[in-house]
Design an enzyme around this catalytic site. Structure first.
Site, mmCIF file in Angstrom:
data_model
loop_
_atom_site.group_PDB
_atom_site.id
_atom_site.type_symbol
_atom_site.label_atom_id
_atom_site.label_comp_id
_atom_site.label_asym_id
_atom_site.label_seq_id
_atom_site.Cartn_x
_atom_site.Cartn_y
_atom_site.Cartn_z
ATOM 1 N N LEU A 105 -59.075 -9.065 63.036
ATOM 2 C CA LEU A 105 -57.718 -9.584 63.215
ATOM 3 C C LEU A 105 -57.206 -10.236 61.928
ATOM 4 O O LEU A 105 -56.039 -10.096 61.562
ATOM 5 C CB LEU A 105 -57.680 -10.590 64.377
ATOM 6 N N LYS B 21 -55.423 -30.814 63.773
ATOM 7 C CA LYS B 21 -56.690 -30.447 64.409
ATOM 8 C C LYS B 21 -56.593 -30.428 65.921
ATOM 9 O O LYS B 21 -55.987 -31.286 66.541
ATOM 10 C CB LYS B 21 -57.797 -31.403 63.979
ATOM 11 N N ARG C 134 -57.395 -17.849 58.888
ATOM 12 C CA ARG C 134 -58.512 -18.438 58.150
ATOM 13 C C ARG C 134 -59.714 -18.686 59.034
ATOM 14 O O ARG C 134 -59.599 -19.241 60.122
ATOM 15 C CB ARG C 134 -58.092 -19.765 57.531
ATOM 16 N N ASP D 277 -68.510 -37.886 48.949
ATOM 17 C CA ASP D 277 -67.266 -37.522 49.641
ATOM 18 C C ASP D 277 -67.442 -37.571 51.150
ATOM 19 O O ASP D 277 -68.400 -37.018 51.682
ATOM 20 C CB ASP D 277 -66.866 -36.090 49.261
ATOM 21 N N GLU E 264 -62.339 -37.581 61.260
ATOM 22 C CA GLU E 264 -62.267 -36.590 62.327
ATOM 23 C C GLU E 264 -63.493 -36.625 63.236
ATOM 24 O O GLU E 264 -63.492 -36.006 64.287
ATOM 25 C CB GLU E 264 -62.018 -35.189 61.758
ATOM 26 N N HIS F 7 -51.308 -30.927 46.211
ATOM 27 C CA HIS F 7 -51.041 -29.834 47.134
ATOM 28 C C HIS F 7 -49.882 -28.968 46.668
ATOM 29 O O HIS F 7 -49.579 -27.952 47.261
ATOM 30 C CB HIS F 7 -50.768 -30.379 48.537
ATOM 31 N N CYS G 74 -56.562 -35.548 45.708
ATOM 32 C CA CYS G 74 -57.723 -34.776 46.156
ATOM 33 C C CYS G 74 -58.237 -33.964 44.960
ATOM 34 O O CYS G 74 -57.719 -34.105 43.843
ATOM 35 C CB CYS G 74 -57.316 -33.873 47.326
HETATM 36 N N1 GLN Z 1 -65.094 -33.633 45.416
HETATM 37 C C1 GLN Z 1 -64.376 -32.650 46.168
HETATM 38 C C2 GLN Z 1 -63.361 -31.970 45.270
HETATM 39 O O1 GLN Z 1 -62.904 -32.589 44.344
HETATM 40 C C3 GLN Z 1 -63.674 -33.271 47.332
HETATM 41 C C4 GLN Z 1 -63.129 -32.228 48.250
HETATM 42 C C5 GLN Z 1 -62.436 -32.807 49.450
HETATM 43 O O2 GLN Z 1 -61.971 -33.896 49.437
HETATM 44 N N2 GLN Z 1 -62.353 -32.066 50.512
HETATM 45 O O3 GLN Z 1 -62.991 -30.834 45.496
HETATM 46 ZN ZN ZN Z 2 -59.844 -34.620 49.329
#
Ligand code: GLN
Ligand code: ZN
Length: 770
Positions: free
Chosen positions: A18, A121, A528, A612, A618, A707, A739
């Site tokens: 799919l 989620k 995904r 991390d 979650e 992002h 991030c």
């Molecule tokens: N150390 C990871 C990165 O920089 C952290 C990823 C995440 O926060 N999901 O990609």
């Molecule tokens: Zn992150």
């Protein structure tokens, strides 16, 4: 007779058929007709397979091109105004537009498209659903007949299915209202007629029963919310001539049990994996005479072969109390959350396969359990025998059971979860050791993963290049990344993570106790899929995992380099976890393995180490009453992983979100020296929680939104820093992106980070600007 039933089958296909079809259509490689044909073929094979396995109740409408909640939006015509549609039928393109937005560039190349609906989620799973949007103007009307069409389609193949739809109350509660004073439940009266119409059309098409999923019944509910369930089902009870099966899952009903049992419906499904004691509770309370129970006994959230003898006892309890005609046997929830078929795993050895059951094997278990309860011993004994063997094999396996790991966990004492000194004392020591300015700058760990990097990793996996060639390539990447960061002027550098694909898999593959599948795909969102690792045995670290790369990185610069590890809670949360010991126990084992790595990194001269924990939040249980218990062991595990170091070694952590008002104290309790979080997109909204709670350690609220490809200006990041400093002390604040940068390109990352460093400098020394 008791009936074998299923609540939902994985829709993606054993080989992600799919995904390929949908993505092919999006790219324009596949016509709409071709997409529809492959969807039909998948549905047909799933129905036939399930019927051939012996199920009495086969679901339909569990198929979806993207998401079942989005399907419900389409069904009832809850299409947000920004999407163009004729107000009649939600066609496939409108549907995909809602899921993915419309990308259109205007003449200046600015994005003038339409924003996709939000995604979040699905309860405590790693599946993400599209969040319905409601406003006073939402005009519900039957706008997609998918559920009816698919029922008819199955019938044409000779299979009389039980269609599945999200129940009206959960549907509303899962949505978001656009107006502040609008409660989604205010819309129930408008919504119910559409549901009634659907039920009537299903009945007219010949359906005997419909499954209405009401997972929100396992949440903490207000009296008003409970009343909405009663009201909804009173309205639907006589709407059409077919049986209503209400399905609850992902937890026990607890205080909502009376409400659920008294609904005027025909079948109530209970999750007896998550809510193990609730059959007894239901029998104690009294199951109304015209209500049947569907027993969710086979774990739809995990991959272990069930203990059929034990489950048979539960079925027999129900049969004794209700009579077999009032009992259905099924999975705890839809099988959407497990891989399709264990038989597509040639690489797993047979000993290990015996421990496991994927969707198809789970259906075999459901059928055997039901037939056994109906008196068929001979026909079911083989599978019962296999089930017994699996339990014994797991209990006795040397691969699973490592007494030295168990002994280490038993030996954990309080000193292992405490740093030598409190953070207030550590801070000046670390600032000195790492030679840090105020408002130090850093990144979250990964740098752009170029095609080159991905290609080389793939080649190495396929053994097309030697280990030495691969390692040399990674070293070059590290050296380049370090040089770039020195040029940009960052204070705490990272090695860039170019040797890693997935952050859990990378570590899991180097740890004992983890299994990996070839085709164990599970839908994460839309097209995904992820292949979660399986934590099957006691976890330990046979040898250092990252020290080699971090030492190399450290040698390339005089600046401090921060080592990157994935935290124990995140490893647990993004894997299938063994069910033969408490999750907390498994998490402690992982924490000890990470602790070993942390200590080795420190010994190798790495002065800052980031653990991390993007999945920390979650992991919160659905019921608030269970939060404290979770937070206690989750925090303990983080501390176990991180507290083996000296005061001068700086421990960082990272979380990819900023909604933690409600768990801020637990986060402080983790006692990381520095935490970096997402904040720029929400314009530092998170800082509200710091107004009330005095966060004691250091924090880097993200000032650069990674992002988007956009390069943020010095001024806007300066503004964000100033905004943060309204509630944070200068001495406790860091400057970093939201991030990791792995999905971005160097052409965006470099100028963005240069601007970020400049912004920090401007705030540090405002006078110097003039
Ligand atoms: N150390 C990871 C990165 O920089 C952290 C990823 C995440 O926060 N999901 O990609
Ligand atoms: Zn992150």
């Amino acid at each position: 007779m008791a009936k074998a039933s299923n609540l939902g089958f994985p829709r993606i296909g054993a080989h992600r058929e799919l995904k390929r079809a949908v993505e092919g259509y999006w790219k324009g490689d596949l016509s709409k007709e071709e997409l529809i044909e492959s969807a039909q073929a998948l549905r047909e094979s799933h129905w036939t397979e399930q019927q051939d396995l012996g199920l009495d109740v086969v679901p339909s409408n569990d198929f979806s091109y993207y998401d079942q909640v989005l399907d419900t939006c389409a069904m009832v015509g809850a299409v947000p105004e920004r999407f163009p549609w004729d107000g009649e039928r939600v066609d496939l393109d409108t549907y995909f537009a809602m899921a993915r937005g419309l990308q259109e560039k205007d003449l200046e190349g600015e994005d003038s498209g339409v924003q996709a609906m939000e995604m979040t989620k699905w309860f405590d799973t790693n599946y993400h659903y599209i969040v319905p949007e409601f406003s006073r103007d939402t005009n519900f009307s039957l706008s997609s007949t998918k559920v009816i069409d698919e029922y008819k389609e199955a019938k044409e193949h000779g299979i009389d299915t039980r269609p599945v739809i999200i129940g009206p109350v959960s549907f509303l509660l899962l949505g978001k209202t656009q107006e502040d004073n609008l409660d989604a439940l205010d819309l129930l009266d408008d919504l119910l007629p559409v549901y009634a119409e659907v039920l009537q059309e299903l009945a007219a098409a010949g359906a005997d029963a419909v499954q209405l999923d009401e997972p929100n019944l396992v949440f903490d509910l207000s009296d008003e919310e409970r009343a909405a369930f009663t009201k909804a089902y009173e309205a639907l009870a006589d709407a059409a001539d077919l049986d209503l099966h209400v399905a609850t899952y992902f937890g026990g009903l607890e205080d909502n049990l009376p409400t659920a049992l008294d609904l005027p419906v025909d079948v109530l499904h209970l999750d007896l994996v998550r809510g193990a004691g609730q059959l007894e509770d239901a029998l104690d309370y009294g199951v109304p005479e015209d209500l049947s129970l569907s027993l969710g006994l086979i774990d739809g959230r995990n991959v272990w072969r069930a203990d059929l003898d034990a489950l048979l006892d539960t079925v027999e309890t129900a049969v004794d109390a209700l009579g077999s005609d009032r009992v259905l046997v099924g999975p705890s929830c839809s099988l959407l959350h497990v891989p399709v078929d264990l038989d597509t795993e040639p690489a797993l050895d047979d000993d290990m396969k015996l421990w496991l059951a994927f969707a198809k094997q789970k259906i075999e278990e459901i059928v055997a359990l039901t037939e056994r309860a109906n008196g068929d011993v001979d026909g079911t004994e083989a599978l019962f025998e296999k089930s017994r063997n699996a339990q014994t094999a797991r209990a006795e396996s040397d691969w699973i059971n490592d007494t030295s790991v168990q002994g280490r966990v038993d030996g954990i004492d309080g000193s292992m979860t405490e740093r030598n000194s409190p953070h207030a004392q550590r801070r000046p020591i670390q600032r000195d050791a790492l030679d840090l300015p105020t408002l130090p700058t850093t990144t979250i760990g990964s740098f752009p993963q170029t095609n080159d990097v991905r290609k080389m990793r793939a080649k190495y996996k396929k053994e097309e290049i030697s280990k030495a060639e691969y390692e040399e390539f990674i070293e070059e990447q590290i050296a380049d990344t370090i040089a770039a960061q020195e040029e940009i002027g960052l204070d705490v550098l990272v090695h860039g993570e170019s040797e890693r694909g997935d952050m859990v898999e990378y570590f899991g593959r180097q740890l004992n106790g983890f299994l990996f599948t070839e085709n164990g795909w599970v839908q994460s969102y839309g097209s995904r899929c992820v292949r979660p690792p399986i934590i099957a045995g006691d976890v330990s670290r046979p040898e250092p995992m990252t020290v080699r790369w971090l030492s190399y990185a450290n040698d390339q610069t005089d600046k401090p380099v921060k080592g990157m590890l994935t935290g124990p809670v995140t490893m647990l949360q993004w894997s299938f976890v063994r069910d033969d010991q408490p999750r907390a126990e498994t998490c402690r084992q992982i924490a000890l393995a990470i602790r070993d790595e942390v200590v080795d990194l420190e010994d190798a001269g790495v002065q800052a180490i980031q653990i991390d924990e993007p999945a920390f939040r979650e992991g919160l249980p659905l019921r608030e009453s269970q939060w404290d218990d979770y937070l206690e062991w989750a925090v303990e595990c983080f501390r176990l992983a991180s507290c083996g170091v000296q005061d001068e070694t700086q421990i960082h952590t990272h979380m990819c979100y900023s909604e933690f008002n409600d768990i801020i104290e637990a986060i402080a309790d983790m006692d990381a020296d520095v935490i970096s979080v997402e904040a720029s997109r929400s314009k530092m909204e998170l800082l509200d929680s710091f107004d009330e709670f005095d966060y004691p350690n250091e924090i880097g609220p993200g000032v650069y939104d990674i992002h988007s490809p956009r390069v943020p200006s010095v001024e806007e990041m300066e503004d964000l820093i100033h905004k943060a400093l309204e509630v944070l002390d200068t001495e406790q604040m860091w400057v970093n992106p939201d991030c990791g940068l792995k999905t971005r390109r160097w052409v965006e990352v470099k100028p963005s980070l240069e601007n970020m460093v400049q912004a920090a400098e401007n705030v540090r020394e405002p006078a110097a600007v003039a």
